[in-house]
Design an enzyme around this catalytic site. Structure first.
Site, PDB file in Angstrom:
ATOM      1  N   GLN A 112      22.698 -20.953  69.984  1.00  0.00           N
ATOM      2  CA  GLN A 112      21.506 -21.736  70.296  1.00  0.00           C
ATOM      3  C   GLN A 112      21.461 -21.899  71.812  1.00  0.00           C
ATOM      4  OE1 GLN A 112      21.185 -25.462  68.254  1.00  0.00           O
ATOM      5  NE2 GLN A 112      19.495 -26.183  69.525  1.00  0.00           N
TER       6      GLN A 112
ATOM      7  N   CYS B  97      17.915 -26.394  66.214  1.00  0.00           N
ATOM      8  CA  CYS B  97      19.170 -26.374  65.463  1.00  0.00           C
ATOM      9  C   CYS B  97      18.944 -26.332  63.952  1.00  0.00           C
ATOM     10  CB  CYS B  97      20.057 -27.554  65.837  1.00  0.00           C
ATOM     11  SG  CYS B  97      19.321 -29.182  65.615  1.00  0.00           S
TER      12      CYS B  97
ATOM     13  N   HIS C 276      22.152 -33.322  65.210  1.00  0.00           N
ATOM     14  CA  HIS C 276      22.345 -31.877  65.282  1.00  0.00           C
ATOM     15  C   HIS C 276      22.627 -31.301  63.897  1.00  0.00           C
ATOM     16  CE1 HIS C 276      23.282 -28.082  67.143  1.00  0.00           C
ATOM     17  NE2 HIS C 276      24.557 -28.109  66.764  1.00  0.00           N
TER      18      HIS C 276
ATOM     19  N   ASP D 288      27.842 -23.343  64.014  1.00  0.00           N
ATOM     20  CA  ASP D 288      27.175 -24.271  64.918  1.00  0.00           C
ATOM     21  C   ASP D 288      26.772 -23.486  66.153  1.00  0.00           C
ATOM     22  OD1 ASP D 288      26.456 -26.156  66.832  1.00  0.00           O
ATOM     23  OD2 ASP D 288      28.131 -27.497  66.437  1.00  0.00           O
TER      24      ASP D 288
END
Length: 299
Positions: A153, A161, A236, A251
């Protein structure tokens, strides 16, 4: 179990949000490379040190750009499922709320489960934990399945996200379902030979996916008002998947996927729940703003 270990996940609809603008992303400090991983495995952190080692993002989400920043999704199956189906997910597969992280709650979830999505609050404690985790992996190394789809990201993409977590769930679900042709499958094919940073940069330019995501974020099905793209907030999204018998945390604001050890399709949901309690809830013991969804076959 202790009171903390039996803490329930708060699954009331919550909007995916960003920390204050990040100064640097994990992606910005990765070394670009389009080389293919070895046929059986790739190792993250085993041979990297000092300035050459990928670094985790200082904040959980990418810094916000009003021109390219994406709108935040809500952690709500009524919002996420139409989006996932538009990205090619078969109709018999859906995201469902997980009402707790104990066996009684897992028993309520249809099976099989292909992925888990967590929305957690940003905090300094969470960032400190991420940095310590990164340092340990860089020192000791880890095995990452070369078939795992993972994208960074990047800064500038803002509140993406939730979209990236959904992408990670869908594009790693090949053992359970086949995605129909969509903007997502076209994007995945176009970046198949790229590394995570390069994929993240390509996603920043993927206007078809951005429009689909932003349309979803502003849908009337959402229970909360969608913040504007330039608004920086404080939660997140991440995903958990099983690949090759290993539980992976995906992630986009970390320097690489996280190998959490062996799992099976039968124990995957419970194993992901243990990681969520240990690495997220216990790190923020005074927080209750945790939302968990499972991607399950509901029909």
């Amino acid at each position: 179990m202790s009171e903390q270990e039996t803490k329930k996940a708060d699954t009331s609809p919550t909007t995916a949000t960003d920390d204050a603008a990040a100064s640097e992303s994990a992606a910005a400090e990765q070394t670009p490379s389009s080389e293919q991983a070895p046929a059986t495995e790739q190792v993250a952190g085993a041979t990297e040190s000092g300035a050459d080692a990928p670094q985790p993002a200082e904040h959980d989400n990418a810094e916000l750009d009003p021109n390219t920043g994406w709108l935040p999704l809500e952690s709500n199956p009524a919002v996420v499922n139409p989006f996932a189906h538009a990205m090619g997910l078969p109709k018999e597969w859906n995201f469902v709320d997980v009402y707790g992280l104990e066996q009684w709650a897992f028993d309520m979830i249809p099976k099989p489960v292909a992925a888990v999505v967590l929305l957690f609050p940003s905090s300094q404690a969470a960032r400190d934990h991420k940095l310590a985790q990164h340092a340990k992996i860089v020192e000791n190394g880890q095995t990452v399945d070369p078939e795992l789809f993972y994208t960074t990201q990047v800064d500038g993409i803002g509140n993406a996200c939730g979209t990236i977590a959904c992408m990670h769930c869908l594009l790693n679900g090949g053992a359970f379902f086949k995605l129909s042709d969509s903007a997502l499958t076209k994007f995945a094919k176009s970046v198949a030979s790229l590394n995570p940073l390069e994929r993240g940069r390509a996603l920043l330019q993927a206007q078809g996916l951005r429009k689909l995501s932003d349309d979803t974020a502003s849908t009337e099905a959402a229970s909360t008002e969608c913040p504007e793209a330039h608004v920086a907030t404080n939660a997140h999204f991440i995903a958990f998947v099983e690949k090759g018998g290993i539980l992976f945390e995906l992630d986009g604001r970390k320097a690489f996927p996280i190998n959490h050890g062996a799992t099976t399709q039968a124990t995957f949901l419970a194993d992901a729940g243990e990681v969520i309690k240990r690495d997220f809830m216990n790190v923020n013991p005074n927080e209750t703003r945790f939302n968990v969804m499972a991607l399950a076959k509901t029909e």
